[in-house]
Design a protein around this motif. Structure first.
Motif, short mmCIF file in Angstrom:
data_model
loop_
_atom_site.label_atom_id
_atom_site.label_comp_id
_atom_site.label_asym_id
_atom_site.label_seq_id
_atom_site.Cartn_x
_atom_site.Cartn_y
_atom_site.Cartn_z
N ALA A 94 -7.14 -11.87 -7.03
CA ALA A 94 -6.04 -11.24 -7.77
C ALA A 94 -5.11 -12.31 -8.32
O ALA A 94 -4.59 -12.18 -9.43
CB ALA A 94 -5.28 -10.28 -6.87
N GLU A 143 0.84 -1.21 0.00
CA GLU A 143 0.00 0.00 0.00
C GLU A 143 0.87 1.25 0.00
O GLU A 143 0.61 2.20 -0.72
CB GLU A 143 -0.88 0.03 1.26
N HIS A 194 4.27 -4.15 -20.33
CA HIS A 194 3.20 -4.09 -21.33
C HIS A 194 3.78 -4.08 -22.73
O HIS A 194 3.06 -4.05 -23.71
CB HIS A 194 2.34 -2.83 -21.12
N PHE A 228 -8.52 -10.47 -2.40
CA PHE A 228 -8.76 -9.18 -1.73
C PHE A 228 -10.23 -9.05 -1.47
O PHE A 228 -11.05 -9.36 -2.33
CB PHE A 228 -8.31 -8.02 -2.62
N PRO A 274 -3.23 -8.09 -19.33
CA PRO A 274 -4.01 -6.85 -19.24
C PRO A 274 -3.97 -6.26 -17.83
O PRO A 274 -3.61 -6.94 -16.87
CB PRO A 274 -5.43 -7.29 -19.59
N SER A 275 -4.35 -5.02 -17.76
CA SER A 275 -4.37 -4.33 -16.47
C SER A 275 -5.30 -5.05 -15.51
O SER A 275 -6.39 -5.46 -15.90
CB SER A 275 -4.83 -2.89 -16.68
N GLY A 276 -4.85 -5.25 -14.29
CA GLY A 276 -5.68 -5.91 -13.29
C GLY A 276 -5.60 -7.42 -13.35
O GLY A 276 -6.32 -8.11 -12.62
N SER A 277 -4.69 -7.96 -14.16
CA SER A 277 -4.62 -9.41 -14.28
C SER A 277 -3.81 -10.04 -13.16
O SER A 277 -3.76 -11.26 -13.05
CB SER A 277 -4.02 -9.78 -15.64
N GLY A 278 -3.17 -9.22 -12.32
CA GLY A 278 -2.48 -9.77 -11.15
C GLY A 278 -0.96 -9.80 -11.26
O GLY A 278 -0.30 -10.42 -10.42
N LYS A 279 -0.40 -9.11 -12.26
CA LYS A 279 1.05 -9.14 -12.46
C LYS A 279 1.81 -8.55 -11.27
O LYS A 279 2.75 -9.15 -10.74
CB LYS A 279 1.42 -8.35 -13.74
N SER A 280 1.37 -7.37 -10.83
CA SER A 280 2.06 -6.72 -9.70
C SER A 280 1.88 -7.54 -8.43
O SER A 280 2.82 -7.69 -7.63
CB SER A 280 1.51 -5.31 -9.48
N1 LIG Z 1 -5.08 -3.76 -2.01
C1 LIG Z 1 -6.00 -4.19 -2.87
N2 LIG Z 1 -7.29 -4.21 -2.51
C2 LIG Z 1 -8.23 -4.66 -3.34
N3 LIG Z 1 -7.99 -5.10 -4.55
C3 LIG Z 1 -6.73 -5.13 -5.01
C4 LIG Z 1 -5.67 -4.67 -4.16
N4 LIG Z 1 -4.51 -4.79 -4.85
C5 LIG Z 1 -4.84 -5.30 -6.03
N5 LIG Z 1 -6.16 -5.51 -6.13
C6 LIG Z 1 -6.89 -6.08 -7.28
O1 LIG Z 1 -6.20 -7.23 -7.68
C7 LIG Z 1 -6.20 -7.30 -9.09
C8 LIG Z 1 -4.78 -7.42 -9.59
O2 LIG Z 1 -4.10 -6.23 -9.37
P1 LIG Z 1 -2.61 -5.99 -9.87
O3 LIG Z 1 -2.16 -4.66 -9.33
O4 LIG Z 1 -1.80 -7.15 -9.54
O5 LIG Z 1 -2.81 -5.88 -11.42
P2 LIG Z 1 -1.71 -5.62 -12.54
O6 LIG Z 1 -1.75 -6.79 -13.43
O7 LIG Z 1 -0.44 -5.25 -11.95
O8 LIG Z 1 -2.36 -4.39 -13.31
P3 LIG Z 1 -1.61 -3.13 -13.99
O9 LIG Z 1 -1.11 -3.62 -15.31
O10 LIG Z 1 -2.69 -2.13 -14.13
O11 LIG Z 1 -0.54 -2.74 -13.07
C9 LIG Z 1 -6.92 -6.08 -9.60
O12 LIG Z 1 -8.25 -6.45 -9.90
C10 LIG Z 1 -6.88 -5.13 -8.44
O13 LIG Z 1 -8.03 -4.32 -8.44
#
Ligand SMILES: Nc1ncnc2c1ncn2[C@@H]1O[C@H](COP(=O)(O)OP(=O)(O)OP(=O)(O)O)[C@@H](O)[C@H]1O
Ligand SMILES: [Mg+2]
Lengths: 399, 225
Positions: B20, A394, B199, B11, B39-45
């Motif tokens: 996630a 966070e 990306h 989450f 894609p964005s939100g797919s859980g990479k981070s």
């Molecule tokens: N602290 C959190 N609370 C609630 N949901 C979360 C939290 N962290 C991540 N998520 C959800 O988990 C999913 C994966 O998030 P993540 O950040 O891993 O995506 P990402 O693949 O890195 O996306 P991006 O390419 O946009 O960075 C998303 O749907 C996000 O909304």
């Protein structure tokens, strides 16, 4: 983490916000200097008053009529006790440890001499008065060791009375009138100055029996006994008590030792110093709130940084101590500035108002600095814990 | 070297549960060069944060260098992050009031390494990343590409076994972006395990192994270019 790096890291955070850090330290500095100034004055007055008291020596014991409860009302005020008499004083003189014994009666009367008059304090007392109270004569001699019940009409004048009535001329051997009665001057007291606002030089001394008659009193106001040094105080007190109880049939008098007087005085003065320090502490509290505020702001500003150093391997405890350290540096340096400022202002006050006694004890200085550091710790703990408990993921998202 | 077994990361958002990461099973060998796309939100981070022990899986097991990370306490986790893992972020995350050299030595400072040894290591890494003349500059005096190279230097100063880069070129122009990638790849050449979330198709194509993620699942795991 090495201590040197710890200091460098906290230091860099503080230096990066110079004005803000300065103002926060100022808050603590003002509080600490308020405490230092106020306690310096409190302690100065304390010492001043105690030294005024102890100038009569510490082997002096006062016997007064009536039985007083500790610091309370005199039961004797209802008039059932026997007064202290000249005979009581004479009896006390015969105690082995008694060095000097003087009965005292005090009042005000008109003194007339050299065709001038002055209203002044009149002490009726005895031959030993100068010894008991270590008050030397300037000229002549004190009242002679006459028959205590039928003394001659002789008087000793204080230096101020002498100056007011006789100017530069020598009054010894001259006649004066005190409360209408004729006396012959035999001595002049050395100048003693004021004790707690009472002018010891604006006085006239006459024999005790004549004083009783003049003020129309049956009993003495007090009997003072100076005992030989080295005699245990307890023995002196019980000796006096036994003798007077035998004479009076019961304990209708109060014995006050110099030490008791000092204790009571000291505890009153301690309360004053404490109260004054408490007033200063309020400004310290305000300074502490300043630290809480600034540290809370610092934690939210540096949230991402906290996440980062967690990612680099910082433990929660390290984050906690880094932020606590920052708070303590702010308060400790503020404290030092406050000590210097407070000490300086206290000394300056003393220079400007020489009558104001000022004393800054080292223990207070160290205590004040320890307080400042403790305030830093207390004020830093909430923000620092918040920082340590941040979720690193966070925190890193915070931009 | 890295082994993920049935990793889930849920989450709670309101009364909904976001998966996630949904049953991730992954083996990454020492010295691999892995890209993660999706894609964005797919859980990479989220995946990267769990590998980096910044985040904890809701269920499943994670082994790093044969050690069970799931069992570690806070102290052991911090130590593992310090020694075995290097992070590179999209937004650099340099401490603004510290110079490049001071930023780079932070992990060593936290570990309590003596200044003399630190200076030597910082000097080495500065030179190998052609940052020697920028050692005493603060982040605001550096270009984006230079900042990211300082961040890479910081991530590798403890000689970790894994380097985790979450969109390291996301804030950079084409040229400095490819410089950063070249730098990361050179480190991989020297043996560090490199995991890059990106990306950018070109970057993924350069990696020897590429994961595709969708909705918290690995949908493809390509080995070889
Ligand atoms: N602290 C959190 N609370 C609630 N949901 C979360 C939290 N962290 C991540 N998520 C959800 O988990 C999913 C994966 O998030 P993540 O950040 O891993 O995506 P990402 O693949 O890195 O996306 P991006 O390419 O946009 O960075 C998303 O749907 C996000 O909304
Ligand atoms: Mg992401």
């Amino acid at each position: 983490m090495l201590a040197k790096d710890f200091i460098r890291l906290t230091g860099s955070a503080i230096i990066s916000h110079k004005l803000r850090s300065f103002l926060t330290m100022l808050g603590i500095a003002v509080g600490i200097s308020a405490v230092v100034i106020l306690t310096s004055i409190g302690e100065g007055v304390h010492r001043f008053i105690l030294s005024e008291f102890t100038q009569f020596g510490t082997t002096l014991i006062k016997v007064s009529p009536g039985k007083t409860q500790t610091m309370g009302m005199s039961i004797g005020a209802f008039g059932t006790e026997r007064p202290l008499s000249i005979d009581d004083a004479e009896a006390l003189k015969r105690l082995s440890f008694a060095k000097s014994v003087v009965g005292i009666i005090q009042g005000n009367a008109e003194v007339e001499g050299n065709r001038r008059t002055r209203r002044t304090t009149v002490f009726g007392t005895g031959h030993d008065f100068p010894n008991a109270f270590s008050m030397p004569l300037q000229r002549g001699q004190f009242l002679p060791d006459d028959d205590p019940l039928a003394p001659r009409a002789l008087a000793v004048v204080g230096s101020k009375v002498k100056a007011e009535l006789f100017g530069d001329s020598n009054p010894i051997g001259r006649r004066i009138r005190i409360g209408g009665d004729r006396y012959r001057v035999v001595g002049i007291m050395a100048s003693k100055g004021q004790v707690l606002g009472f002018d010891l030089d604006d006085t006239v001394y006459i024999p005790l029996a004549r004083g009783l008659e003049m003020f129309n009193r049956v009993g003495l106001m007090e009997i003072d006994l100076l005992y030989h040094e080295g005699v245990p105080e307890d023995r002196v007190v019980s000796g006096i008590r036994r003798l007077l109880v035998t004479r009076h049939g019961r304990e209708d008098f109060t014995i006050t030792t110099q030490r008791q007087m000092l204790d009571v005085m000291g505890s009153i003065l301690d309360i004053i110093t404490f109260a004054v320090a408490a007033i200063g502490a309020i400004s310290l509290l305000v300074g502490g709130i300043g630290i809480v505020t600034i540290m809370t702001i610092a934690v939210s500003e540096r949230t991402a940084e906290i996440g980062l150093i967690r990612a680099l391997g910082a433990r929660q405890a390290q984050i906690l101590s880094l932020f606590l350290g920052e708070a303590v540096v702010l308060s400790a340096f503020g404290g030092i500035a406050g000590l210097i400022g407070g000490f300086g202002i206290a000394q300056l006050l003393h220079l400007l108002i020489p009558a104001l006694p000022v004393h800054t004890p080292w223990t207070y200085v160290l205590l004040a600095e320890a307080t400042a550091i403790a305030i830093g710790l207390a004020a830093g703990v909430i923000p620092a814990r918040r920082a340590a408990r941040l979720d690193p993921v966070e925190a890193l998202r915070d931009e | 070297m890295i082994r993920l077994e049935q990793i889930h990361r849920d989450f709670e958002v309101g009364d909904q549960i976001v998966h996630a990461l949904n049953d991730i099973n992954l083996d990454i060998a020492h010295g691999e060069y892995l890209s993660v796309m999706g894609p964005s939100g797919s859980g990479k981070s989220t995946l990267l944060n769990i590998i980096g022990i910044l985040d904890h899986a809701t269920s499943g097991r994670y082994f790093l260098n044969e050690q069970n990370v799931t069992d570690m306490d806070e102290l052991a986790e911090s130590r593992a992050r310090n020694r075995h893992i290097g992070f590179v972020f999209q937004s650099f995350h340099l401490v603004p009031r510290l110079t490049a050299a001071q930023n780079i030595e932070l992990p060593l400072v936290l570990a309590g390494i003596a200044p003399a040894l630190r200076r030597q290591k910082v000097q080495q890494v500065l030179e190998s990343l052609s940052l020697a003349d920028r050692a005493h500059h603060t982040p605001d005096q550096l270009s984006g590409g230079q900042r990211q190279r300082v961040a890479i230097a910081r991530a590798t100063i403890t000689e970790p076994s894994v380097l985790l880069a979450d969109e390291p070129t996301g804030n950079l122009d084409q040229k400095s972006g490819s410089e950063v990638i070249v730098t990361l790849e050179a480190l991989n050449q020297r043996g560090i395990t490199l995991i890059v979330v990106t990306h950018d198709k070109n970057i993924a194509d350069r990696s020897l192994r590429s994961l595709q993620m969708v909705d918290g699942r690995v949908v493809s795991d390509r080995h070889g270019r």
